[in-house]
Design an enzyme around this catalytic site. Structure first.
Site, PDB file in Angstrom:
ATOM      1  N   THR A 164      11.776  44.206 -32.449  1.00  0.00           N
ATOM      2  CA  THR A 164      13.042  44.906 -32.202  1.00  0.00           C
ATOM      3  C   THR A 164      13.902  44.185 -31.172  1.00  0.00           C
ATOM      4  O   THR A 164      13.402  43.666 -30.182  1.00  0.00           O
ATOM      5  CB  THR A 164      12.756  46.345 -31.722  1.00  0.00           C
ATOM      6  OG1 THR A 164      12.014  47.035 -32.725  1.00  0.00           O
ATOM      7  CG2 THR A 164      14.034  47.098 -31.444  1.00  0.00           C
ATOM      8  N   PHE A 194      12.525  47.302 -26.078  1.00  0.00           N
ATOM      9  CA  PHE A 194      11.527  48.362 -26.236  1.00  0.00           C
ATOM     10  C   PHE A 194      10.124  47.807 -26.489  1.00  0.00           C
ATOM     11  O   PHE A 194       9.388  48.333 -27.334  1.00  0.00           O
ATOM     12  CB  PHE A 194      11.909  49.318 -27.378  1.00  0.00           C
ATOM     13  CG  PHE A 194      13.313  49.835 -27.319  1.00  0.00           C
ATOM     14  CD1 PHE A 194      13.803  50.457 -26.189  1.00  0.00           C
ATOM     15  CD2 PHE A 194      14.168  49.698 -28.406  1.00  0.00           C
ATOM     16  CE1 PHE A 194      15.107  50.940 -26.127  1.00  0.00           C
ATOM     17  CE2 PHE A 194      15.466  50.178 -28.366  1.00  0.00           C
ATOM     18  CZ  PHE A 194      15.942  50.801 -27.217  1.00  0.00           C
ATOM     19  N   ILE A 195       9.729  46.777 -25.780  1.00  0.00           N
ATOM     20  CA  ILE A 195       8.454  46.130 -26.057  1.00  0.00           C
ATOM     21  C   ILE A 195       7.328  46.790 -25.273  1.00  0.00           C
ATOM     22  O   ILE A 195       7.307  46.754 -24.038  1.00  0.00           O
ATOM     23  CB  ILE A 195       8.523  44.623 -25.756  1.00  0.00           C
ATOM     24  CG1 ILE A 195       9.656  43.978 -26.555  1.00  0.00           C
ATOM     25  CG2 ILE A 195       7.181  43.962 -26.055  1.00  0.00           C
ATOM     26  CD1 ILE A 195       9.600  44.204 -28.056  1.00  0.00           C
ATOM     27  N   SER A 196       6.390  47.382 -25.985  1.00  0.00           N
ATOM     28  CA  SER A 196       5.245  48.049 -25.363  1.00  0.00           C
ATOM     29  C   SER A 196       4.369  47.026 -24.652  1.00  0.00           C
ATOM     30  O   SER A 196       3.965  46.031 -25.245  1.00  0.00           O
ATOM     31  CB  SER A 196       4.426  48.790 -26.419  1.00  0.00           C
ATOM     32  OG  SER A 196       5.162  49.858 -26.961  1.00  0.00           O
ATOM     33  N   ARG A 280       1.609  51.413 -39.067  1.00  0.00           N
ATOM     34  CA  ARG A 280       2.056  52.761 -39.453  1.00  0.00           C
ATOM     35  C   ARG A 280       0.872  53.699 -39.646  1.00  0.00           C
ATOM     36  O   ARG A 280       0.927  54.874 -39.270  1.00  0.00           O
ATOM     37  CB  ARG A 280       2.915  52.666 -40.720  1.00  0.00           C
ATOM     38  CG  ARG A 280       4.274  52.088 -40.421  1.00  0.00           C
ATOM     39  CD  ARG A 280       5.030  51.579 -41.628  1.00  0.00           C
ATOM     40  NE  ARG A 280       6.285  50.955 -41.174  1.00  0.00           N
ATOM     41  CZ  ARG A 280       7.020  50.127 -41.881  1.00  0.00           C
ATOM     42  NH1 ARG A 280       6.637  49.778 -43.103  1.00  0.00           N
ATOM     43  NH2 ARG A 280       8.134  49.617 -41.380  1.00  0.00           N
ATOM     44  N   GLU A 401       7.595  51.807 -35.236  1.00  0.00           N
ATOM     45  CA  GLU A 401       6.888  51.260 -36.407  1.00  0.00           C
ATOM     46  C   GLU A 401       7.689  51.498 -37.687  1.00  0.00           C
ATOM     47  O   GLU A 401       7.148  51.622 -38.774  1.00  0.00           O
ATOM     48  CB  GLU A 401       5.483  51.860 -36.568  1.00  0.00           C
ATOM     49  CG  GLU A 401       4.623  51.834 -35.302  1.00  0.00           C
ATOM     50  CD  GLU A 401       4.126  50.435 -34.954  1.00  0.00           C
ATOM     51  OE1 GLU A 401       4.919  49.488 -35.089  1.00  0.00           O
ATOM     52  OE2 GLU A 401       2.969  50.301 -34.540  1.00  0.00           O
TER      53      GLU A 401
END
Length: 419
Positions: A164, A194-196, A280, A401
């Protein structure tokens, strides 16, 4: 053989949980009459029940007691995750020759559902880490597999998935992060959003543009923390998922060896989507765990809370609500497990089933958790009660996801193509 070896390791290392003496979620399920209708071990093989039990034990002993603290203080529980990795949970569906457990997609779903009852946010990060390790194991050269996978499977190092961007969310194929070939390196410029794990993790699986517009111009490279030109944005303040940091990942003339590429040039978007199919199922499985825990919390609350001279469990309205929650939970679990089997078998319907499972389970499980909060009344809105954290932590599962709107697009496209 891989599954048997992993089972032996899990059983050997997981026995600690039985000796700890805490009330374990799995054991509570087995002791209560509700087990007959929502027991998550129904239909599983003996091996799968062992995996599940170890995961439930770990969730109850090592995660649940700290879930609220991790959330409140935004703690990334590195040491707890490394304990999970000792049980084989750092590379569940990574091949054993590079340190993975070599289990199936269904086994993975079962494990993530169980772990999520202890802390959904932490389990969700573990699921992303597993996805990255699988991508390197599946599409990387032998050199890359041997370099990265053992440390990822032991969680000595942690991984982040970077697709993203600020300007490309659902339209992922329009990403702009560029990778220009200069000699034997790609020079990356751009940013991911938004990188986990961003900033705290060690290995970044990055989708970047090596060619023209569209999905065929995208490649996938592995970038190590500490590489010159790699930096991070501020830590985001989030509604939930607070036990894992989220930051922008920024590339400014960041040189990455060509040998760090996964697959061939132009294959990156396909690799990213293959990763997400499993992701997912994983995130849907995390939703199942949160919903399962919330059903039990709601049941226990209405069994003791009294209003109008009797316990709330005597209210037929709330009995019906609880029955609906249980039914939606079991229906979601069945769909998720069917999708996991389809993905493992590489069936033609796998992509659509993964999308259906993610859409249905994350929507239904959020509704279950939200209803459980409602059944707690004002207490459900207090942070002393775990149900509110399950609500906050799984709300984002309907977004990441691939948003649930995109899941509908994938399913509809498949149906219309077939017609």
């Amino acid at each position: 053989m891989a599954a048997t070896a992993a089972l032996s390791r899990l059983a050997r290392l997981g026995s600690y949980g039985i000796r700890r003496g805490r009330g374990l979620m799995f054991n509570r399920i087995q002791r209560r009459g509700i087990a007959a209708c929502v027991d998550p071990s129904t239909g599983l093989t003996d091996e799968q029940k062992e995996f599940q039990k170890v995961a439930f034990d770990f969730a109850a002993n090592e995660m649940a007691p700290h879930m609220a603290e991790w959330d409140q203080n935004e703690i990334f529980p590195v040491e707890t995750m490394r304990k999970a990795a000792q049980l084989g949970f750092g590379g569940i569906y990574v091949r054993p020759e590079v340190g993975g457990s070599g289990l199936s997609r269904l086994d993975t779903s079962i494990i993530f559902e169980a772990l999520s009852t202890g802390c959904t946010s932490t389990t969700a990060y573990i699921s992303i880490h597993n996805m990255c390790a699988w991508m390197i194991d599946t599409f990387g050269s032998n050199e890359l597999r041997e370099k990265f996978c053992p440390d990822l499977c032991s969680m000595e190092k942690f991984a982040s998935y970077c697709l993203t961007e600020p300007g490309s969310g659902s339209d992922a194929a329009s990403l702009l992060t560029s990778a220009k070939l200069q000699g034997d390196h790609y020079v990356l410029n751009g940013s991911k959003a938004f990188i986990s794990g961003g900033g705290d993790t060690d290995v970044y699986v990055v989708m970047c543009r090596t060619g023209g517009k569209g999905p065929k111009g995208i490649s996938c490279v592995v970038v190590e923390k500490g590489t010159p030109g790699l930096s991070f944005g501020k830590k985001e303040k989030k509604v939930g998922w607070n036990s894992q940091p989220t930051r922008a990942v920024i590339f400014e003339d960041c040189a990455v060896p060509v040998t760090n590429r996964l697959g061939s040039e132009g294959q990156g978007f396909n690799i990213a989507m293959k990763g997400l199919n499993g992701g997912r199922i994983n995130i849907a499985s995390c939703s199942l765990g949160a919903a399962h825990a919330s059903v039990l919390l709601a049941r226990d609350h209405i069994s003791v809370r009294k209003q109008f001279g009797e316990t709330l469990s005597n209210s037929q309205f709330l009995q019906f609500k609880l029955a609906e929650m249980a039914t939606r939970l079991v229906a979601s679990r069945l769909l998720v497990r069917q999708a996991a089997l389809a993905l493992q078998e590489d069936r033609p319907d796998a992509v659509s089933l993964c999308s259906m499972a993610k859409l249905f389970a994350t929507d239904e499980c959020f509704s279950i958790c939200n209803q459980a909060l409602q059944m707690h009344g004002g207490y459900g809105y207090l942070k002393d009660y775990a149900v509110q954290q399950f609500v906050r932590d799984i709300r984002v599962h309907q977004i990441l996801e691939g948003t649930n709107e995109v899941m509908r697009m994938i399913i509809a496209r498949d149906l219309l193509t077939e017609s």
